[in-house]
Design an enzyme around this catalytic site. Structure first.
Site, PDB file in Angstrom:
ATOM      1  N   ILE A 140      62.766  65.025  68.368  1.00  0.00           N
ATOM      2  CA  ILE A 140      61.981  65.105  67.500  1.00  0.00           C
ATOM      3  C   ILE A 140      62.109  64.077  66.459  1.00  0.00           C
ATOM      4  CG2 ILE A 140      61.528  66.835  65.371  1.00  0.00           C
ATOM      5  CD1 ILE A 140      62.492  69.219  67.208  1.00  0.00           C
ATOM      6  N   HIS A 179      59.901  77.400  76.364  1.00  0.00           N
ATOM      7  CA  HIS A 179      58.758  77.584  75.124  1.00  0.00           C
ATOM      8  C   HIS A 179      57.937  76.373  74.853  1.00  0.00           C
ATOM      9  CE1 HIS A 179      62.396  76.411  72.839  1.00  0.00           C
ATOM     10  NE2 HIS A 179      61.394  75.785  72.087  1.00  0.00           N
ATOM     11  N   THR A 211      66.949  73.666  72.003  1.00  0.00           N
ATOM     12  CA  THR A 211      67.131  75.087  71.981  1.00  0.00           C
ATOM     13  C   THR A 211      67.607  75.640  73.334  1.00  0.00           C
ATOM     14  OG1 THR A 211      65.748  75.461  70.138  1.00  0.00           O
ATOM     15  CG2 THR A 211      66.388  77.211  71.370  1.00  0.00           C
ATOM     16  N   CYS A 243      57.425  84.013  59.303  1.00  0.00           N
ATOM     17  CA  CYS A 243      57.189  85.602  59.447  1.00  0.00           C
ATOM     18  C   CYS A 243      58.692  86.472  59.391  1.00  0.00           C
ATOM     19  CB  CYS A 243      56.593  85.834  60.933  1.00  0.00           C
ATOM     20  SG  CYS A 243      56.517  87.638  61.372  1.00  0.00           S
ATOM     21  N   CYS A 282      63.687  71.814  75.402  1.00  0.00           N
ATOM     22  CA  CYS A 282      63.994  71.740  74.158  1.00  0.00           C
ATOM     23  C   CYS A 282      65.409  71.922  74.186  1.00  0.00           C
ATOM     24  CB  CYS A 282      63.233  72.891  73.401  1.00  0.00           C
ATOM     25  SG  CYS A 282      63.481  72.806  71.617  1.00  0.00           S
ATOM     26  N   CYS A 339      53.208  86.060  56.280  1.00  0.00           N
ATOM     27  CA  CYS A 339      52.065  86.127  57.220  1.00  0.00           C
ATOM     28  C   CYS A 339      50.959  86.295  56.451  1.00  0.00           C
ATOM     29  CB  CYS A 339      51.999  87.196  58.478  1.00  0.00           C
ATOM     30  SG  CYS A 339      53.162  86.738  59.714  1.00  0.00           S
ATOM     31  N   HIS A 356      70.977  74.560  74.184  1.00  0.00           N
ATOM     32  CA  HIS A 356      71.985  75.403  73.723  1.00  0.00           C
ATOM     33  C   HIS A 356      71.883  76.976  74.550  1.00  0.00           C
ATOM     34  CE1 HIS A 356      72.568  73.332  70.029  1.00  0.00           C
ATOM     35  NE2 HIS A 356      71.417  73.352  69.840  1.00  0.00           N
ATOM     36  N   LEU A 403      65.590  69.636  59.056  1.00  0.00           N
ATOM     37  CA  LEU A 403      65.022  69.979  60.188  1.00  0.00           C
ATOM     38  C   LEU A 403      66.287  70.319  61.250  1.00  0.00           C
ATOM     39  CD1 LEU A 403      62.577  71.320  61.668  1.00  0.00           C
ATOM     40  CD2 LEU A 403      62.884  69.044  63.160  1.00  0.00           C
ATOM     41  N   GLY A 404      67.115  69.556  61.186  1.00  0.00           N
ATOM     42  CA  GLY A 404      68.327  69.483  62.048  1.00  0.00           C
ATOM     43  C   GLY A 404      69.300  70.734  61.559  1.00  0.00           C
TER      44      GLY A 404
END
Lengths: 345, 345, 345, 345
Positions: C179, C67, C44, C111, C42, C103, C47, C266-267
């Site tokens: 994405i 993940h 992420t 959350c 990903c 939640c 990063h 989203l970015g």
């Protein structure tokens, strides 16, 4: 916790309930044990008491009844993380599976595998009850214990009212039972410009006025749909909340609703009935919603907000209080219809 | 109708307005002529008076100003079908094209070709005004004429409040100008559980309390976002209504809103400002809405419902009344900020 | 399960990752152990590899990264009820608390107390991973294992596309990373009438065409907003999906969107940027949404439906495959930008 | 325009229609005159032809019938601003009042005072028709003239499909008449993961397959609800679109829908029918919507987008073409049920 407790139970198929001495329930790792302070009688409890057809098909005695309560946690399971002994709580008594499509898409109140405490498992008409942590609701400190005991039916009312736009809308509530009565101040708090309620029993008519209905209509004596139209510029109400289950009321609702109106059904008709879909639903573009339970837990946050802010006053709804031992009298009053909510202490 | 009338006009580029004698407007077949009984001064009128940058770019003098009013129809065009001489009305002053995508999909308030009377065409700061039938709004008979004159800004408030869920929600209103003040009772009537308002001017702070704010915060002296969080279980408010246009207030709004909150922007910032989209919007899943005008005419039905039902009391919002001749004084009061709505009679 | 396994870990603060031998994780009663078959890298993870500012603030080494994965259950905890050894699964790696407001109101993806495996806890760049039953997603049998490994980013795309009306709408996707690219066929499957994508890298431009974009625009060479308007009757696109985080792209998005449009973010921009709220959001009535993660689990059902029905083909998105041992090469390709999704086998 | 034209008219109460020579209609200032190129026969026209009970109550002969067409403007009224002679158009034939609550709140398709051309006023089964500018729809240049003639029923299909979420949903369409058949590709284009259609006539079953249904079910020979459940993991379809008006089909729809499903009613049952509200609507939380006409003009923009983008192909739906003079044959085919749409040239 060891020892015995009193419980109001259906011990075998047939009408009535019995007060029994039974062991205090033991709890699982994910559950808490609650000492029950207040209980309330639901229409469902009356059906169970009477042992009607629905009860015969659904219940498997022996079973402790009751699903509306308020109490204090006295014991917590090993995996419980967010509650402590002493916390004051009520609970959503629909135990849901968390894995079905409905549960996993925000509609757990429509869980495919629901188990209801007091119907499918032991309920709260007892000194103690075991409830999973996931179902607990912490009661804000300023809320009256008797009102905390009726979050379940209050939630039915809130869920039904809130199932569509409310602000500036005109409402017709069909039926002045406890949920219909509770819906009155909820509509008002939610911005309703007009709240009409239809009911034949004088006791409930009076209570409806106390709860704030702008107009109480006796459909046995007055022309319900004509009044509804006259009070809405001739067009009918924006929203009908069906809380009686009565076929004549349901039909009147269709006569009283405006084009593009919302017709929310909560009351359970005893049998099929005839509808003119073309005239009642299709040509006027009406939406009919089946409403079930309460949203978990969006409705509960709404209930807290409405009570804590003082926007809704439910106190007049509670008309009778009995010791749990005097349950026979309590059920007799409930069955008479001349009651709002009945508390078992 | 023949003859002359008085009108408050911008006769050439530059600050100020002048009272002139001009001909009573003639009407088209689709229009009505209205004798104006009450007018109100909008923030936009103050900008026009001051001849700020926006006014310089938009207005083409000479022009009769004003777009908030109440009056009686004195003449109707040949094609007018739903109104008669004598009818008491106010009007939506956004004239829309009815043929663009926005108009044809229920969003006429965002019409691609809008013409605003009082800005792009002659307005209501005059004895008479011509308005198309399609833009009229019949004033219910129990509504106070002064309140009928402020449906335009009241509509801004209602539209902004109603642009998302309201019942049981906590609100923070940024700015105590007339629209921010009007939003207070609208939030309450629409079911808000908590209404906070932020404002630096003492006059407006006091008015905000009168209008029903649960807490008025002076951001020059108090920690706005900390108070907002403290009053909402530490999580921030559900909804921020930005009605100040002030960069510092806008930033405070993002500090004060909860995850998944709604941030509705109505106030117009004078210039671009810096935003941390990641921290303020993306990570917390906040929705930011640009709000413009009033929905035609959903908002207007909501206004009627809120006023006629008595759920909203706007009377305290009207703090000053002047003869139209005394417009200089009226505009001075408006520019001072120490006013709610100002009526020109 | 006893024994050791290989894992790709951040063992101390600083750039890079290391392959280590570590014990196979032990599972709690509510968890399952999964043998990982496919993993995906990903943004992420890039990063984290680079140890940027965000990583420095968030991660607490030592930690197993990753993940996005697909695998088979090899062991189940005592309380696991709906899964068995052998089941093929992927998982939502956001572990949520189930008790906070978000939640409990259907927004668990926001959350307040989220823990992300691969970021805050040990992830899937290893032979085995332990995951709670509540987070598992059973992979339908016809789904390609490589695609099953990218439900996480596919879910970002689906969640963003589906955050408003889609049918018949025109879309502009800003950024052709994985994405953004995945969003193309999702838009199409969701009824989009037009899908434009803006991207400067030729490799990604080509991939965008393969994924089905109607027009790929190179904003370094072409007038993005003019093209967007020319292709939408001069009015701009209905929806902008911001998936680049780039300030210039974000600004272009506001130039390219129609009145009343939806602008979904989203970015993640690296730092604050300047916005003209009046011109970009308020006057045109634009709605700006912060989008985060994927809905739990509404988005997952949508993903299954889109893949199983054949409406979305993601296969071209997977451009590189490496052995987990060759992770250095894999991360180099990822950092170059000349890649779609990269699989670690 | 002066002169006479041919028109297909109901000249007096009773079955059948007659071709007459009548004057070309004169137009008002707000209207245009259209030379009709293509016309299509609606189910409503068959009712009028047969002179059924509904027709007897609604129509006031003499009247030119027909409300589905495509043509070219040949004359424009003095107040017409957005159209010119030569423009190719179709039209929404519901003339609405623009002043009632429904019209003024974005629901003009439910206008309290609607007049339908071809039912309440002269229609399009003629050489020429007069239509108000407000009701015109400009046909995009790439659209097939025969398809431009069926925007009215196509709009019914689009409106019904789009009355709730569609992407990734499973649909059951009850009835394979022209609207049910048109709904198939609309569902697909709108992201449906599965589209089932129930129909007893072999001709229509075959056409349903051609239009793209995933499964055509013959309810006379197959267990409809069991198939629907088997194809949806046992839970039933997300959405039922009722387009038959048949009581047995309506009942089967309730057997085939999932909890929380959407049941949209467009087909008109001939008489009242029995419903078990508790079992069919309330317990499963189903929403039943009455659908009427097409949204003005949101649905029309959707139709353009679906056709111009090539996402929907309606061409196979047009199964027969007749000269207007051969209308008797055309109506016979229509009444047989062995037809999709029938064009009168």
């Amino acid at each position: 916790m060891k020892g015995n407790m009193k419980a109001l139970r259906k011990i075998k198929p047939g009408p009535g309930l019995e007060m029994q001495e039974v062991p205090i329930p033991s709890i699982k790792a994910s559950e808490v044990l609650i000492k029950v302070h207040k209980r309330a009688i639901c229409g469902t409890d009356l059906h169970i008491y009477n042992w009607d057809e629905w009860s015969q098909n659904r219940l498997k005695p022996p079973l402790t009844t009751g699903h509306e309560f308020y109490g204090a946690i006295v014991e917590i399971g090993a995996d419980v993380r967010h509650y402590q002994v002493g916390d004051l709580v009520t609970a959503e008594m629909h135990l849901v599976c968390s894995q079905c499509f409905q549960c996993r898409t925000g509609n757990a109140h429509l869980c495919e595998n629901v188990v209801i405490l007091g119907v499918d498992g032991d309920g709260c008409f007892a000194d103690y009850i075991a409830v999973p942590e996931s179902n607990l609701w912490r009661v804000p400190k300023d809320i009256d214990p008797e009102l905390a005991a009726i979050y379940d039916p209050f939630g039915n009312a809130v869920h039904t009212v809130m199932a569509g736009p409310t602000v500036g809308k005109s409402f017709l509530i069909l039926g002045g039972g406890p949920i219909g009565l509770a819906a009155i101040p909820v509509c008002k708090a939610a911005g309703a410009a007009l709240v009409l309620l239809s009911e034949v029993l004088p006791f409930r008519q009076e209570l409806a006025r106390t709860m704030g209905a702008d107009r109480v209509i006796d459909p046995a004596k007055e022309a319900l749909s004509e009044i509804a139209k006259a009070m809405t510029s001739g067009q009918g109400v924006d929203v009908v909340l069906e809380m009686s289950g009565h076929p004549a009321a349901i039909a009147q609702g269709f006569r009283s609703i405006r084009k593009n109106g919302r017709y929310s059904l909560l009351g359970i008709p005893a049998k099929p009935l005839s509808l003119d879909l073309a005239k009642d639903i299709i040509f006027p573009g009406v939406t009919v919603q089946g409403i079930n339970g309460r949203r978990m837990f969006e409705t509960w946050y709404q209930m807290d907000a409405l009570l804590v802010s003082g926007k809704v006053d439910l106190k007049p709804l509670i008309t009778h209080r009995f010791k749990m031992e005097d349950f026979q009298k309590a059920f007799e009053v409930g069955l008479s219809g001349n009651a709002g909510k009945i508390i078992l202490e």
